[in-house]
Design a protein around this motif. Structure first.
Motif, PDB file in Angstrom:
ATOM      1  N   ARG A 140       0.316  -1.156  -0.133  1.00  0.00           N
ATOM      2  CA  ARG A 140       0.271   0.384   0.625  1.00  0.00           C
ATOM      3  C   ARG A 140       0.766   1.217   0.318  1.00  0.00           C
ATOM      4  O   ARG A 140       0.707   2.273  -0.991  1.00  0.00           O
ATOM      5  CB  ARG A 140      -1.076   0.312   1.513  1.00  0.00           C
ATOM      6  CG  ARG A 140      -1.855   1.248   1.014  1.00  0.00           C
ATOM      7  CD  ARG A 140      -2.718   0.679   2.235  1.00  0.00           C
ATOM      8  NE  ARG A 140      -2.373   1.342   3.730  1.00  0.00           N
ATOM      9  CZ  ARG A 140      -2.858   1.295   4.931  1.00  0.00           C
ATOM     10  NH1 ARG A 140      -3.677   0.980   4.828  1.00  0.00           N
ATOM     11  NH2 ARG A 140      -1.901   1.582   5.529  1.00  0.00           N
ATOM     12  N   ALA A 141       2.075   1.293   0.529  1.00  0.00           N
ATOM     13  CA  ALA A 141       2.979   2.081   0.994  1.00  0.00           C
ATOM     14  C   ALA A 141       3.399   2.295  -0.214  1.00  0.00           C
ATOM     15  O   ALA A 141       3.513   3.441  -0.885  1.00  0.00           O
ATOM     16  CB  ALA A 141       3.492   1.880   1.551  1.00  0.00           C
ATOM     17  N   SER A 142       4.218   1.899  -1.334  1.00  0.00           N
ATOM     18  CA  SER A 142       4.557   1.544  -2.630  1.00  0.00           C
ATOM     19  C   SER A 142       3.315   2.151  -4.137  1.00  0.00           C
ATOM     20  O   SER A 142       4.113   3.028  -4.287  1.00  0.00           O
ATOM     21  CB  SER A 142       5.363   0.699  -2.519  1.00  0.00           C
ATOM     22  OG  SER A 142       6.248  -0.279  -2.289  1.00  0.00           O
ATOM     23  N   ASP A 195       0.847   4.396  -2.559  1.00  0.00           N
ATOM     24  CA  ASP A 195       0.814   5.131  -2.376  1.00  0.00           C
ATOM     25  C   ASP A 195       1.928   6.728  -2.724  1.00  0.00           C
ATOM     26  O   ASP A 195       1.484   7.677  -3.589  1.00  0.00           O
ATOM     27  CB  ASP A 195       0.784   5.728  -0.922  1.00  0.00           C
ATOM     28  CG  ASP A 195      -0.484   5.700  -0.180  1.00  0.00           C
ATOM     29  OD1 ASP A 195      -1.738   5.429  -1.415  1.00  0.00           O
ATOM     30  OD2 ASP A 195      -1.117   5.111   0.339  1.00  0.00           O
ATOM     31  N   ASP A 196       2.957   6.182  -3.066  1.00  0.00           N
ATOM     32  CA  ASP A 196       4.362   6.676  -3.649  1.00  0.00           C
ATOM     33  C   ASP A 196       4.304   6.855  -5.349  1.00  0.00           C
ATOM     34  O   ASP A 196       5.006   7.605  -5.794  1.00  0.00           O
ATOM     35  CB  ASP A 196       5.765   5.468  -3.382  1.00  0.00           C
ATOM     36  CG  ASP A 196       5.872   5.904  -1.643  1.00  0.00           C
ATOM     37  OD1 ASP A 196       5.877   6.774  -0.782  1.00  0.00           O
ATOM     38  OD2 ASP A 196       6.937   4.931  -1.187  1.00  0.00           O
ATOM     39  N   SER A 223       2.829   9.244   1.474  1.00  0.00           N
ATOM     40  CA  SER A 223       2.735   7.691   2.012  1.00  0.00           C
ATOM     41  C   SER A 223       3.725   7.542   3.352  1.00  0.00           C
ATOM     42  O   SER A 223       4.458   8.703   3.391  1.00  0.00           O
ATOM     43  CB  SER A 223       3.539   6.368   0.846  1.00  0.00           C
ATOM     44  OG  SER A 223       4.497   6.658   0.752  1.00  0.00           O
ATOM     45  N   PHE A 263       4.636   5.416   7.485  1.00  0.00           N
ATOM     46  CA  PHE A 263       4.409   4.290   8.549  1.00  0.00           C
ATOM     47  C   PHE A 263       5.297   4.527   9.537  1.00  0.00           C
ATOM     48  O   PHE A 263       6.275   4.822   8.741  1.00  0.00           O
ATOM     49  CB  PHE A 263       4.113   2.820   7.255  1.00  0.00           C
ATOM     50  CG  PHE A 263       5.121   2.398   6.396  1.00  0.00           C
ATOM     51  CD1 PHE A 263       6.113   1.831   7.838  1.00  0.00           C
ATOM     52  CD2 PHE A 263       5.625   2.408   5.635  1.00  0.00           C
ATOM     53  CE1 PHE A 263       6.834   1.132   6.677  1.00  0.00           C
ATOM     54  CE2 PHE A 263       6.368   2.086   5.433  1.00  0.00           C
ATOM     55  CZ  PHE A 263       7.057   1.315   5.774  1.00  0.00           C
ATOM     56  N   ARG A 307       8.654   7.669   5.070  1.00  0.00           N
ATOM     57  CA  ARG A 307       7.396   8.320   4.097  1.00  0.00           C
ATOM     58  C   ARG A 307       8.517   8.486   2.691  1.00  0.00           C
ATOM     59  O   ARG A 307       9.237   8.168   2.723  1.00  0.00           O
ATOM     60  CB  ARG A 307       7.339  10.205   4.723  1.00  0.00           C
ATOM     61  CG  ARG A 307       6.742  10.623   4.363  1.00  0.00           C
ATOM     62  CD  ARG A 307       6.659  12.318   3.633  1.00  0.00           C
ATOM     63  NE  ARG A 307       5.703  12.472   5.210  1.00  0.00           N
ATOM     64  CZ  ARG A 307       6.478  13.370   6.043  1.00  0.00           C
ATOM     65  NH1 ARG A 307       7.935  13.186   6.321  1.00  0.00           N
ATOM     66  NH2 ARG A 307       5.958  13.290   7.329  1.00  0.00           N
ATOM     67  N   LYS A 308       6.996   7.736   2.532  1.00  0.00           N
ATOM     68  CA  LYS A 308       7.634   8.069   0.417  1.00  0.00           C
ATOM     69  C   LYS A 308       9.193   7.250   0.256  1.00  0.00           C
ATOM     70  O   LYS A 308       9.470   7.591  -0.469  1.00  0.00           O
ATOM     71  CB  LYS A 308       7.923   8.949   0.041  1.00  0.00           C
ATOM     72  CG  LYS A 308       6.758  10.099   0.329  1.00  0.00           C
ATOM     73  CD  LYS A 308       6.734  11.702  -0.749  1.00  0.00           C
ATOM     74  CE  LYS A 308       6.042  11.871  -0.870  1.00  0.00           C
ATOM     75  NZ  LYS A 308       5.716  13.679  -1.802  1.00  0.00           N
TER      76      LYS A 308
END
Length: 295
Positions: free
Chosen positions: A95-97, A99-100, A107, A109, A136-137
């Motif tokens: 999910r973070a990737s 968002d990036d 992103s 976490f 972040r990112k």
């Protein structure tokens, strides 16, 4: 008492909330350590996880309490904890990737190791810590590690420096010869055939192994050792510590096993860690270790 130096908070549009102060995070970590960790030091039973590492009920209790605290301090920012199921960890990274990949979205976490050095903790050896980093990112931007035995709180913000209990932290640059260096080496995760070459006479002055990756990085940052080698660290192991060391001036490199160059992106896969307190010392250490190690 921990006191954070004045900083300019990052644009709140990145997180939809200001970063919590290092002082507030340190207070929460101290409170949890005093309630859950120190009373059980050396008194709990540990069990082996699938990967062979140890787990205690204290690891789980600390993780649960810190997740609740972080939900209160930074609502909406997920927590990736070491003791979460791997499937959940992977979903969070994916999910973070995702968002990036969208320039207009940020992103973020938390990466949490609730008790780094569980084996030490369970057998009564006084080297363990709580480790927490804000990503972040794809990049660690805040790191904080608390050693409850010594009441030492190491922290850093990307591009702003590192601190020990609020005082500026800078690694020592007076050691520039490998033969004079104190080494932190985890031999357990190094191919056995490579060990004799690493420890040949004159390679370094002396060697230690703390059994806590988080404290390894912090002790490098504070000048208690000058070179470092660890064969397999996971994201929650190095997330905060590497940032603290780098902000204190330590030269660091994280590599996929068998390769001599870093790879992009976040991963749960283990990474080999090398570091030194001076560029010239790092070059000597790199040559001595002889990477990449091919299978």
């Amino acid at each position: 008492m921990f006191s954070e130096p004045p900083v300019n908070h990052m644009d709140s549009t990145d997180l939809n909330k200001e970063d919590p102060s290092l002082e507030s995070l340190a207070a929460v970590m101290r409170e949890v350590a005093q309630a859950e960790i120190l009373p059980a030091f050396g008194l709990v039973q540990a069990r082996a996880k699938a990967d062979g590492s140890l787990l205690t009920e204290v690891d789980l209790a600390v993780q649960q309490r810190l997740i609740k605290a972080l939900e209160r301090l930074t609502p909406g920012i997920a927590v990736l904890g070491e003791e979460m199921p791997e499937s959940e960890q992977l979903r969070l990274l994916e999910r973070a990737s995702a968002d990036d990949a969208h320039a207009g979205e940020a992103s973020a976490f938390w990466a949490l190791d609730p008790l780094d050095g569980t084996s030490n903790f369970a057998c009564g050896f006084p080297a363990f810590a709580i480790s927490l980093a804000l990503f972040r990112k794809g990049q660690a931007e805040l790191g904080i590690i608390y050693d409850p035995v010594r009441d030492e709180c190491f922290s850093a913000r990307l591009g702003q420096g590192a601190w020990l209990n609020g005082d500026p932290l800078q690694c020592r640059r007076d050691c520039q010869r490998l033969a004079d260096a104190m080494a932190l080496i985890d031999f357990k995760r190094i191919p056995p055939e490579r060990v004799p070459g690493l420890i040949r006479t004159g390679a370094f002055r002396s060697q230690r192994n703390l059994g806590s990756v988080a404290l390894d990085w912090c002790w490098l940052a504070s000048g208690r050792a000058q070179i470092y080698l660890h064969g397999a660290q996971r994201l929650w192991d190095y997330a905060a510590g590497r940032l603290i060391a780098a902000e204190a001036g330590v030269i660091t490199r994280m590599l996929p096993p068998g390769l001599a160059e870093p790879s992009a992106g976040l991963t749960l896969a283990p990474r080999l860690a090398m570091a030194a307190a001076h560029p010239a010392l790092f070059d000597q250490w790199w040559e001595h270790v002889g990477l990449p190690w091919r299978e």
